[in-house]
Every structure is written in structure tokens, then in C-alpha cells.
Design a protein around this motif. Structure first.
Motif, short mmCIF file in Angstrom:
data_model
loop_
_atom_site.label_atom_id
_atom_site.label_comp_id
_atom_site.label_asym_id
_atom_site.label_seq_id
_atom_site.Cartn_x
_atom_site.Cartn_y
_atom_site.Cartn_z
N SER A 1 -4.80 4.57 2.94
CA SER A 1 -3.81 3.57 2.60
C SER A 1 -4.38 2.83 1.39
O SER A 1 -5.44 2.21 1.47
CB SER A 1 -3.61 2.60 3.77
N PRO B 1 0.81 -1.21 0.00
CA PRO B 1 0.00 0.00 0.00
C PRO B 1 0.85 1.27 0.00
O PRO B 1 2.00 1.27 0.39
CB PRO B 1 -0.82 -0.10 1.28
N GLU B 2 0.23 2.36 -0.48
CA GLU B 2 0.82 3.69 -0.50
C GLU B 2 -0.16 4.64 0.20
O GLU B 2 -1.36 4.41 0.17
CB GLU B 2 1.02 4.19 -1.93
N THR B 3 0.36 5.70 0.77
CA THR B 3 -0.49 6.70 1.38
C THR B 3 -0.92 7.71 0.32
O THR B 3 -0.08 8.25 -0.40
CB THR B 3 0.25 7.43 2.52
#
Length: 75
Positions: free
Chosen positions: A25, A14-16
Motif C-alpha cells: 500500500s 494510498p494505491e496498491t
């Protein structure tokens, strides 16, 4: 116009992702499409229990970005 479309995609994260609807997320789906011999880059960020929170498309001459503006978790 050649009607052939080829697409390759990958998932990372995941990436913010931070936008008007908040901080999420999200998994990043990156897709490279060849449509009629022209490359198009498509990127999508999807958060669990929310769905798509951001997308970007780049076809060279046209670039667009879409972000989720508002979201409220169900009560």
C-alpha cells in the motif's frame, strides 16, 4: 542549455503496488518537471516502513521504470 528547473508535485493514495518484492500500500507522488524547456514526468510510489517501491520517469524520448525486487521486514 537553460539551467532553469521548475517542478510541481502532488501526492495521492494510498494505491496498491504489486511487484517482485510483493504487494504494498503506497502513496503516489506525481511530479512534472520542466528542465531546460523540456517536460519530464516523474512518478514515485512509497510504502510506509519500506520506502520507495516503484518509480517511473518519462522524458518523451526516454522512459524508465524501477521496482523493488526484494524486501524483508526487520525481525
Amino acid at each position: 542549455l537553460d539551467g532553469a528547473i521548475e517542478e510541481q508535485a502532488s501526492v495521492s493514495g494510498p494505491e496498491t503496488v504489486v511487484g517482485p518484492a510483493g504487494k504494498f500500500s503506497a502513496f503516489h507522488v506525481s511530479s512534472r518537471v520542466m528542465q531546460g524547456g523540456q517536460p519530464v514526468q516523474k512518478d514515485y510510489w512509497c510504502a510506509n516502513h519500506v520506502g520507495q517501491v516503484k518509480s517511473m520517469t518519462d522524458s518523451g524520448s526516454v522512459k524508465s521504470t524501477t521496482v523493488l525486487v526484494r524486501y524483508q521486514f526487520p525481525k
